[in-house]
Every structure is written in C-alpha cells, then in structure tokens.
Design a protein around this motif. Sequence first.
Motif, PDB file in Angstrom:
ATOM      1  N   GLU A  77       0.824  -1.220   0.000  1.00  0.00           N
ATOM      2  CA  GLU A  77       0.000   0.000   0.000  1.00  0.00           C
ATOM      3  C   GLU A  77       0.857   1.269   0.000  1.00  0.00           C
ATOM      4  O   GLU A  77       0.566   2.232  -0.695  1.00  0.00           O
ATOM      5  CB  GLU A  77      -0.887   0.029   1.260  1.00  0.00           C
ATOM      6  N   ASN A  78       1.949   1.241   0.803  1.00  0.00           N
ATOM      7  CA  ASN A  78       2.785   2.437   0.939  1.00  0.00           C
ATOM      8  C   ASN A  78       3.812   2.594  -0.189  1.00  0.00           C
ATOM      9  O   ASN A  78       4.678   3.459  -0.130  1.00  0.00           O
ATOM     10  CB  ASN A  78       3.499   2.431   2.302  1.00  0.00           C
ATOM     11  N   GLY A  79       3.726   1.749  -1.214  1.00  0.00           N
ATOM     12  CA  GLY A  79       4.619   1.872  -2.367  1.00  0.00           C
ATOM     13  C   GLY A  79       5.881   1.037  -2.246  1.00  0.00           C
ATOM     14  O   GLY A  79       6.566   0.800  -3.237  1.00  0.00           O
ATOM     15  N   ARG A  80       6.204   0.585  -1.034  1.00  0.00           N
ATOM     16  CA  ARG A  80       7.448  -0.191  -0.880  1.00  0.00           C
ATOM     17  C   ARG A  80       7.256  -1.618  -1.400  1.00  0.00           C
ATOM     18  O   ARG A  80       6.132  -2.063  -1.601  1.00  0.00           O
ATOM     19  CB  ARG A  80       7.881  -0.185   0.595  1.00  0.00           C
ATOM     20  N   VAL A  81       8.370  -2.293  -1.615  1.00  0.00           N
ATOM     21  CA  VAL A  81       8.289  -3.638  -2.205  1.00  0.00           C
ATOM     22  C   VAL A  81       7.866  -4.662  -1.164  1.00  0.00           C
ATOM     23  O   VAL A  81       8.401  -4.691  -0.051  1.00  0.00           O
ATOM     24  CB  VAL A  81       9.674  -4.056  -2.761  1.00  0.00           C
ATOM     25  N   ASP A  82       6.937  -5.520  -1.562  1.00  0.00           N
ATOM     26  CA  ASP A  82       6.545  -6.630  -0.708  1.00  0.00           C
ATOM     27  C   ASP A  82       7.503  -7.789  -1.023  1.00  0.00           C
ATOM     28  O   ASP A  82       7.437  -8.407  -2.086  1.00  0.00           O
ATOM     29  CB  ASP A  82       5.097  -7.018  -1.040  1.00  0.00           C
ATOM     30  N   LEU A  83       8.403  -8.047  -0.079  1.00  0.00           N
ATOM     31  CA  LEU A  83       9.436  -9.068  -0.324  1.00  0.00           C
ATOM     32  C   LEU A  83       9.030 -10.453   0.190  1.00  0.00           C
ATOM     33  O   LEU A  83       9.839 -11.380   0.186  1.00  0.00           O
ATOM     34  CB  LEU A  83      10.753  -8.648   0.351  1.00  0.00           C
ATOM     35  N   SER A  84       7.769 -10.598   0.627  1.00  0.00           N
ATOM     36  CA  SER A  84       7.409 -11.855   1.295  1.00  0.00           C
ATOM     37  C   SER A  84       7.565 -13.087   0.381  1.00  0.00           C
ATOM     38  O   SER A  84       7.982 -14.142   0.832  1.00  0.00           O
ATOM     39  CB  SER A  84       5.996 -11.779   1.886  1.00  0.00           C
ATOM     40  N   TYR A  85       7.246 -12.932  -0.928  1.00  0.00           N
ATOM     41  CA  TYR A  85       7.376 -14.101  -1.826  1.00  0.00           C
ATOM     42  C   TYR A  85       8.848 -14.463  -2.046  1.00  0.00           C
ATOM     43  O   TYR A  85       9.220 -15.642  -2.086  1.00  0.00           O
ATOM     44  CB  TYR A  85       6.708 -13.828  -3.177  1.00  0.00           C
ATOM     45  N   ASP A 107       7.985  -0.019 -10.006  1.00  0.00           N
ATOM     46  CA  ASP A 107       9.412   0.072  -9.682  1.00  0.00           C
ATOM     47  C   ASP A 107       9.815   1.494  -9.291  1.00  0.00           C
ATOM     48  O   ASP A 107      10.630   1.690  -8.382  1.00  0.00           O
ATOM     49  CB  ASP A 107      10.270  -0.403 -10.870  1.00  0.00           C
ATOM     50  N   LEU A 108       9.233   2.465  -9.970  1.00  0.00           N
ATOM     51  CA  LEU A 108       9.580   3.851  -9.635  1.00  0.00           C
ATOM     52  C   LEU A 108       9.127   4.208  -8.220  1.00  0.00           C
ATOM     53  O   LEU A 108       9.870   4.825  -7.461  1.00  0.00           O
ATOM     54  CB  LEU A 108       8.949   4.811 -10.646  1.00  0.00           C
ATOM     55  N   ARG A 109       7.888   3.801  -7.901  1.00  0.00           N
ATOM     56  CA  ARG A 109       7.369   4.100  -6.554  1.00  0.00           C
ATOM     57  C   ARG A 109       8.239   3.426  -5.501  1.00  0.00           C
ATOM     58  O   ARG A 109       8.595   4.006  -4.485  1.00  0.00           O
ATOM     59  CB  ARG A 109       5.929   3.584  -6.415  1.00  0.00           C
ATOM     60  N   ALA A 110       8.599   2.172  -5.776  1.00  0.00           N
ATOM     61  CA  ALA A 110       9.406   1.419  -4.813  1.00  0.00           C
ATOM     62  C   ALA A 110      10.778   2.064  -4.637  1.00  0.00           C
ATOM     63  O   ALA A 110      11.284   2.211  -3.519  1.00  0.00           O
ATOM     64  CB  ALA A 110       9.569  -0.031  -5.295  1.00  0.00           C
ATOM     65  N   PHE A 111      11.358   2.469  -5.751  1.00  0.00           N
ATOM     66  CA  PHE A 111      12.696   3.066  -5.740  1.00  0.00           C
ATOM     67  C   PHE A 111      12.678   4.355  -4.907  1.00  0.00           C
ATOM     68  O   PHE A 111      13.540   4.572  -4.044  1.00  0.00           O
ATOM     69  CB  PHE A 111      13.087   3.361  -7.194  1.00  0.00           C
ATOM     70  N   ILE A 112      11.659   5.186  -5.164  1.00  0.00           N
ATOM     71  CA  ILE A 112      11.549   6.459  -4.440  1.00  0.00           C
ATOM     72  C   ILE A 112      11.343   6.203  -2.944  1.00  0.00           C
ATOM     73  O   ILE A 112      12.008   6.813  -2.096  1.00  0.00           O
ATOM     74  CB  ILE A 112      10.383   7.307  -5.014  1.00  0.00           C
ATOM     75  N   SER A 113      10.434   5.271  -2.622  1.00  0.00           N
ATOM     76  CA  SER A 113      10.157   4.980  -1.197  1.00  0.00           C
ATOM     77  C   SER A 113      11.411   4.489  -0.501  1.00  0.00           C
ATOM     78  O   SER A 113      11.726   4.911   0.618  1.00  0.00           O
ATOM     79  CB  SER A 113       9.099   3.888  -1.045  1.00  0.00           C
ATOM     80  N   GLU A 114      12.114   3.600  -1.173  1.00  0.00           N
ATOM     81  CA  GLU A 114      13.330   3.033  -0.574  1.00  0.00           C
ATOM     82  C   GLU A 114      14.373   4.131  -0.359  1.00  0.00           C
ATOM     83  O   GLU A 114      14.996   4.221   0.696  1.00  0.00           O
ATOM     84  CB  GLU A 114      13.886   1.954  -1.523  1.00  0.00           C
ATOM     85  N   ALA A 115      14.536   4.986  -1.384  1.00  0.00           N
ATOM     86  CA  ALA A 115      15.530   6.062  -1.308  1.00  0.00           C
ATOM     87  C   ALA A 115      15.230   6.987  -0.128  1.00  0.00           C
ATOM     88  O   ALA A 115      16.135   7.407   0.598  1.00  0.00           O
ATOM     89  CB  ALA A 115      15.537   6.856  -2.612  1.00  0.00           C
TER      90      ALA A 115
END
Length: 417
Positions: free
Chosen positions: A90-98, A270-278
Amino acid sequence: MKISIIGTGYVGLVSATALASKGHKVTCVDIDEDKVKKINQGTSPIHEEGLEELLSKAIQEKKLKATTNTTEAIKDSELVFITVGTPSKENGRVDLSYVEKATRDIGKALKEKKEYCVVTCKSTVPPTTTQEKLIPILEEESGRKAGEEFGVCMNPEFLREGIALKDFLNPDRIVIGELDEKSGNILEKTYREFDSPILRTSIKAAEMVKYASNSLLATKISFINEIGNMCKELGIDVYEVADTVGKDHRINRDFLNAGCGFGGSCFPKDLRAFISEAKKEWKQEPKLLESVIEVNLDQKTKLVGLLEEKINLEGTKVSVLGLAFKPGTDDIRNSPAIPIIKKLKSKGAEVVAYDPEAMENMKKIHPDIEYADSPKKAVQDTDACLIVTDWPEFQEVNTPKLTLEGRRMNKGEGICW
Ligand code: UDX
C-alpha cells in the motif's frame, strides 16, 4: 547445465523456456498445482509470443519439467533462479514476502544437498536486499556459508511484455552481480550460447542497474511528454521533434514517443518502490523521479482536456480506441485508458471502446460502457474519438481530421498524440 527456477510467472516461465531452448535442463517450481500441470502438458499459462511453441518443444525433448517440490528440484541443480513476484505494498514499498519465502525454501533444500550450487535472484529487489536479507536467510536455513559452501548472484531481467522471449534470447547486455568469482563464473556458463556482452558487477550494483534502467526509461517518457505538451500548444509535431532530437547518438530515439504516459506492471511499481526506498532507507530526496511520476499521472488524462477544448462533453458520445497499457498485450494494469474512461464518464459523455485484445479485461473495470467489435464500429455515430494505445491497426484513423473509411466525426476531431 541443470537449472531450477522458482516461480513460474512471467519472468520465470520465459527464462525457463528460453534456457531450455539453449540446451539446459530446467526444472520449474511453483506452488500452484494447476500451473505445474499445464506446463508439464506443454501449455503456457500466460500469453507471450512464441512461448507455447518453444515450451511444448522443450517438454517433448525432456529439457523442461515442472514440480511443486523445491527440494526435489534443487537436489541436482547447479544453479537456482528466484523469479517470484515483488508486488507493491500500500505504501509503495516492495513486498518481499514471496522472495523471502522462496529463499527460505531454497535454504532448506540446500541443507539436504551435498554439491555446490549458485542461488541467483532474478526478481527485482531494492539494492542491498540480496546481501542483507536473502543471504542471511539462506545461511540460517541451510546451516552453510555463502561464498564458501554455496554461491550467490543477482541477475536482473529487462524483459518487455509481448516480446519477452525475444528480449531474453537477444539481450543488449547480461548483468551478473556476483558474491564472488566462482559464483559469477557458474552463472556466466549459463549464458555461453548467448551473443551479448556480459557485465560482471557486485550484487548491489546489479540490483541498482535494474532500478536505474527502468527509472531512466520512464524519465525519457515523462520528458518527451512534457515537451509534447508544449508542442501541442504551439502547433508543433512532437514526433518530428523526437525524430530529430533522437538522431543525436547521445540521446537516442528510443522511448521518446509522446503519448498518454507509461503504464504496465513495472515502471509505475518500480519507480514508486525506488523512491520509497531512497527516502526511507537511504535518506535521499529523489526529486527528479518524483516529478517523473507526477508528470505521468497528469499526462494520463491530458487527452480528455484537449478534447474539452474542442467540444463540451456533456451528452456526447466518445469512442476510445486502445485499452491495453501498450500495443501487443491484453494487459490493462495502470493503463491510461482506465482514468480516461472514468473522466469521460464523469463529464457526462457516453463511451464506446475498442481494443483488439484487452476488452475482456476492461469490462471488469468499466462494465457500464459500450464495447464495439471493430474500430470502424467504435467510431460510428460518435462525436469524437481518442486514440489511447497506438496499435498499428489504428494507423489508418490516425490523421489530423479523423476519418475512417471516409467518414468524419460528428463534432470533434479525432485526438491522439
Ligand atoms: C518495461 C521495461 O521496458 C522492461 O525492461 C522491464 O523489465 C519491465 O518494464 P514493459 O512494461 O513490458 O517493459 O513495457 P515497455 O515496452 O517498456 O513500455 C512501458 C510503458 O511505457 C508503456 O505504457 C508504453 O506505452 C510506454 N512508452 C514506451 C511510452 O509512452 N513511450 C515510449 O516511447 C515507450
């Protein structure tokens, strides 16, 4: 080589089939029994050009098989690929559970295995994930040491939907992020039949390459869309500008097609995830990438605004040609057609839509509009037409004064980029 591939989604199945076609012996693993059954029958669970043909050939030649059992698959593999999904939270970050679950299963299987094996992550994960999250899981579950008793690599994919098999078999470059030389050498052997440059990097650089590539491509698109908006205002053909600018080899013409903005399952995610992570993890303010997303969001419904400059939408009938996020697919994830139709409806317009492949999918999101069975029928008796996805078959209607077999729109002109 004997290879296992964990996860038979889009990337997994394309990679497995392509590697089997190069002579490797591949075992696919998936938790979905139906998928496993289909694959073993030579039937592809996804639509991708040339995939089913190559898959059934690989099954017949016993180069590829599928199973639900990770330990069984890894037992005699020299190399294991992780190709499970990395959806957005929901928050844009990557769901790494899989990815973490697959890694845990591989770790358990490694515990049972005597021979050296290289675990390679192909799923798109934020830089440092493999080193900081996946290797500790593998070591904990297997009771073995990475870089000594098993190898680890990161091998990003750059596959485009619709031509994924071709992209896999003819890549511009193969990126091997390696924990150590031995791991990289084994992964490189997998690609010995490929006629492409192989670039060996650290694991976290390989992870970064994937995000940097997608971000730069998305940036090119938002850039040309911004230029395109200025061009529209000034009566300049943005395609003529892109063709000319793109002749500079430092710039290159690719990904400079102005339109309704980028969609699909990768760029937006990917862009959302990249920005959130950064922001959250690396204390950075990626202002450029935030603007790329902002321009893209605005761009999606710009076409409706252009139409409104010509006609009042209340009570009109508007045809929308192209529903998929790009030509050559039935995928409507993040397709600009979704907000465009929504906006047309909210302005009181009646919508008739057509797409060669994506109508069934769009019916689930917009069930209350009319669907035509040809572009010709879609534009019949409508007041205006928006060409949203540039399917080649729309070329014939892609003229300044929209005509289809000599017929003009009732009120507005046809609008596309
Ligand atoms: C993309 C990347 O290209 C691929 O390397 C990565 O692994 C996954 O994401 P894909 O999503 O299949 O692949 O589609 P792509 O062909 O790259 O197009 C993405 C979006 O950009 C589409 O909505 C497309 O219409 C749009 N686009 C592309 C433009 O608007 N203009 C262009 O010039 C190119």
